[in-house]
Design a protein around this motif. Structure first.
Motif, short mmCIF file in Angstrom:
data_model
loop_
_atom_site.label_atom_id
_atom_site.label_comp_id
_atom_site.label_asym_id
_atom_site.label_seq_id
_atom_site.Cartn_x
_atom_site.Cartn_y
_atom_site.Cartn_z
N LYS A 381 56.58 106.93 100.01
CA LYS A 381 56.13 105.83 99.54
C LYS A 381 55.68 105.18 98.78
O LYS A 381 55.64 104.32 98.23
N GLU A 382 55.54 106.68 97.40
CA GLU A 382 55.21 105.59 95.64
C GLU A 382 56.65 105.07 95.57
O GLU A 382 56.64 103.98 94.87
N GLY A 383 57.84 104.83 96.38
CA GLY A 383 59.16 104.12 96.01
C GLY A 383 59.00 102.81 96.42
O GLY A 383 58.99 101.57 95.59
N LEU A 384 57.76 102.15 96.76
CA LEU A 384 57.93 100.65 97.43
C LEU A 384 56.73 100.41 95.97
O LEU A 384 57.16 98.65 96.18
N TYR A 385 56.39 101.16 95.45
CA TYR A 385 55.32 100.44 94.80
C TYR A 385 56.05 100.57 93.50
O TYR A 385 56.38 99.22 91.99
N GLU A 386 57.32 101.49 93.21
CA GLU A 386 57.75 101.54 92.18
C GLU A 386 59.58 101.00 92.52
O GLU A 386 60.23 100.85 90.81
N PHE A 461 47.86 101.49 97.08
CA PHE A 461 49.08 100.44 95.60
C PHE A 461 49.87 99.23 95.72
O PHE A 461 50.18 98.49 95.47
N TRP A 462 50.81 100.44 96.41
CA TRP A 462 52.40 99.35 96.98
C TRP A 462 51.64 98.48 97.91
O TRP A 462 52.30 97.38 97.89
N THR A 463 50.78 98.23 98.80
CA THR A 463 50.33 96.48 99.40
C THR A 463 50.41 95.71 98.47
O THR A 463 50.12 94.45 98.70
N SER A 464 49.51 95.96 97.14
CA SER A 464 48.52 95.52 96.29
C SER A 464 49.94 94.30 95.70
O SER A 464 49.46 92.79 95.55
N ALA A 465 51.31 94.30 96.30
CA ALA A 465 52.67 93.53 95.61
C ALA A 465 52.38 92.56 96.69
O ALA A 465 53.02 93.65 98.11
N PRO A 466 52.58 91.75 96.89
CA PRO A 466 53.78 91.46 97.98
C PRO A 466 55.14 91.22 98.14
O PRO A 466 55.56 91.95 98.38
N THR A 467 54.42 91.82 100.42
CA THR A 467 55.74 92.82 100.74
C THR A 467 56.34 92.18 101.56
O THR A 467 55.17 91.45 102.57
N ASP A 468 57.03 92.22 102.04
CA ASP A 468 58.15 91.59 103.59
C ASP A 468 59.11 92.44 104.27
O ASP A 468 60.01 93.47 103.18
#
Length: 623
Positions: A381-386, A461-468
């Motif tokens: 899940k770190e990849g969702l952020y990076e 962290f990864w949910t802090s960026a707009p995600t769909d």
């Protein structure tokens, strides 16, 4: 011959404290399986041969003409000595001290801690880079003789596994071939390792794929090779069995578990390279070390180059294996490793292939993928952020605990959308139990909505960026406005949706005036149905859980939360109806709304003593 004349008396040195503790565990036989010692010594010898072959690229004179690095195992039954000899790079005096007298690794204490807790620590040795010391399980005295390739001086290192070791210089260093010889004076109960069939069994099981010939010299007979010494990743998949891959994984990764996923292919075209990668089924000790280094080895035309080339993104650092390139130069420097465009293309292509393989596995082999996700889900899940490029694929393979069940995919969540639902809802916190009882779930529960319950640190962290996902945005239930009015309720007895009788403006004014700067705002809630209050973050900036994590690390001043109140709740109605004589009660109730919301979020009230006194006053008045 194991005893060699020296020019001066040996000098004694103590072991590093961690080594002494480790040796104490080894000597007292904490393992039920002792075969591991030979695998580790052969692995170390292979590394030494790899290093020699690499250094010989720039300095060909280090390898004699026509010679090839190899490993020899020589049992001496009369003397009860087992020797492991390599013609690798060798060690000078300082390297003997550093490599055999200290453990220069941050994971040492973690290793010792887990070693003492484990019922059988055999699977931990290779992971922690302390394989040499496993020899003390079978030997009561070890003599290491080594000469570094290209140098004239040779040295011996001797220890009986006690408090320290001795270092001495050989009288005639050049009489010692370049490389390292390890003589194990075996314990009485370890004499079986002098038998040729035992040595062959261990080599076949654990070291068959070592890239250098392993020779067995039994008595006066000619040495004979007892391993295949083939680059398994260069062979066709049709030639190999599942057992071949398992043994290759254990050898390459110094692992004891079974691989949960194997990826073997050859890329042809603009760049040619062979790939053999594995996903472990057990979590390695150093998974969350700050440097987040990967462990994939880089070869060029079957010559080992480095295991420090960062061949995969950091969120795939749990992957083990080999990438063998055909077109890269052999003399790659660290700077070239970082900037080589061909290597960059290989990194990109292999990362995409690994993520694709994981995604395919999650659909076709859910039980096998579950092992990988249980061990490495937070890392992936770190990849969702990076990794924005592969975020959609990573979201597809990710599995979540939700209010509906465990290991749910976003495809399943979207497939179960309710009428008029357009968003994927989630809540971030520190435990599943606390999230399930969080009042912010109430409106969603009343409509039967499935909510992701996110408890890994990386989730904030990864949910802090707009995600769909597939065009459906992910929406936090603890941030910004949440309006579920268009989604029908499923309550057996629908709650009264009419406007509450409480004066909203007057109630909010009293609470705001009482709490002052402790909150940024007070609002009527649309997400509460039975609870009196909750704390949420504004529509912009970090979510509540990320705010809390950053504040704990002193990485931000933090913004004040918004207090949302349920205008239909009796406590809130009591504040609105308080007359002048009861203003003290209204103030206490206002604070209670804030403080109970903090407690439900896992926080302490700002002033616990004041909270207790306030609660006591309210309870006594109600008696």
């Amino acid at each position: 011959m194991t005893d060699t004349a020296t020019t001066s008396a040996p000098t004694s040195q103590p072991f590093q404290a961690e080594v002494a503790e480790l040796l104490n565990l080894m000597v007292h036989s904490v393992y039920s399986e002792t075969d591991i010692f030979l695998r580790e010594l052969i692995s170390n010898a292979s590394d030494a041969c790899d290093k020699l072959r690499y250094e010989a690229i720039a300095n060909p004179h280090l390898i004699a003409e026509g010679a090839s690095p190899n490993i020899t195992i020589a049992p001496d039954k009369e003397a009860s000595i087992l020797s492991v000899i390599d013609s690798g790079i060798g060690m000078d005096r300082q390297e003997l001290i550093e490599n055999l007298g200290t453990i220069a690794r941050s994971g040492t204490k973690s290793f010792l801690s887990r070693l003492t807790e484990a019922k059988d620590g055999v699977g931990l040795i290779g992971q922690f880079g302390v394989g040499f010391y496993a020899a003390f399980m079978v030997a009561d005295r070890i003599v290491v003789t080594s000469r570094r390739a290209g140098e004239h001086d040779a040295f011996t290192w001797t220890s009986s596994g006690g408090a320290g070791f001795e270092i001495a210089q050989l009288e005639d260093g050049m009489s010692q071939p370049a490389g390292t010889r390890i003589d194990l004076h075996l314990k009485e109960d370890a004499k079986k390792y002098l038998e040729a069939h035992e040595i062959e069994r261990i080599v076949s099981a654990y070291s068959d794929n070592i890239q250098f010939p392993i020779l067995l010299k039994d008595g006066d007979t000619e040495p004979r090779q007892i391993n295949s010494a083939s680059a398994l990743w260069q062979r066709s998949k049709s030639e190999l069995t599942a057992e071949d891959y398992t043994q290759a994984y254990k050898s390459i990764a110094s692992a004891w578990d079974e691989p949960a996923m194997t990826l073997h292919y050859r890329a042809e075209g603009r760049y040619s390279y062979a790939v053999l990668l594995f996903a472990p089924s057990a979590k390695p000790f150093d998974l969350f070390e700050p440097n987040r280094k990967g462990k994939v080895k880089l070869y060029v035309r079957r010559v080992f180059i480095t295991d420090d080339a960062d061949l995969l993104p950091t969120y795939l650092r749990f992957i083990r294996g080999v990438i063998d390139a055909e077109d890269l130069p052999l003399n790659l420097s660290r700077e070239m490793l970082q900037n080589n465009p061909q290597l960059a293309q290989i990194r990109k292509a292999v990362a995409t292939r690994v993520v694709g393989e994981l995604d395919s596995m999650s659909e076709k082999e859910p039980e096998a993928f579950a092992k990988i996700w249980d061990a490495f889900g937070p890392v992936i899940k770190e990849g969702l952020y990076e990794d924005y490029e592969r975020r959609e694929k990573l979201l597809s393979l990710s599995r979540f605990t939700t209010t509906t069940g465990e290991k749910r995919s976003l495809k399943q969540v979207v497939a179960d959308f309710k009428e008029n639902q357009t968003e994927i809802y989630y809540l971030v916190g520190d435990s599943i139990e606390r999230l399930k009882s969080n009042p912010k779930l109430e409106a969603a529960k009343s409509r039967g909505l499935e909510v992701l319950l996110l408890t890994d640190h990386v989730d904030a962290f990864w949910t802090s960026a707009p995600t769909d996902f597939e065009g459906k945005p992910l929406k936090s239930l603890s941030q910004g406005e949440v309006n579920l009015d268009l989604i029908p309720r499923i309550d057996e007895e629908p709650k009264d949706e009419s406007a509450p009788e409480t004066d909203e403006a007057a109630t909010i004014a009293v609470i705001k005036d009482t709490l002052g700067e402790r909150v940024s705002d007070v609002k009527a809630s649309t997400r509460l149905t039975t609870s009196a209050s909750c704390l949420v973050a504004g529509g912009f900036g970090p979510d509540r859980e990320l705010e809390r994590m950053l504040a704990m690390q002193n990485r931000g001043a933090g913004t004040k939360p918004i207090l949302e109140i349920n205008l239909r709740h009796p406590l809130v109605a009591r504040i609105a109806g308080a007359d002048k004589a009861a203003r003290g009660d209204a103030a206490d109730l206002s604070f209670l709304l804030l403080e109970q919301a903090q407690i439900l979020d896992g926080e302490l009230p700002e002033d616990p003593a004041a909270f207790a006194a306030r609660l006591n006053r309210l309870v006594l008045k109600a008696m």
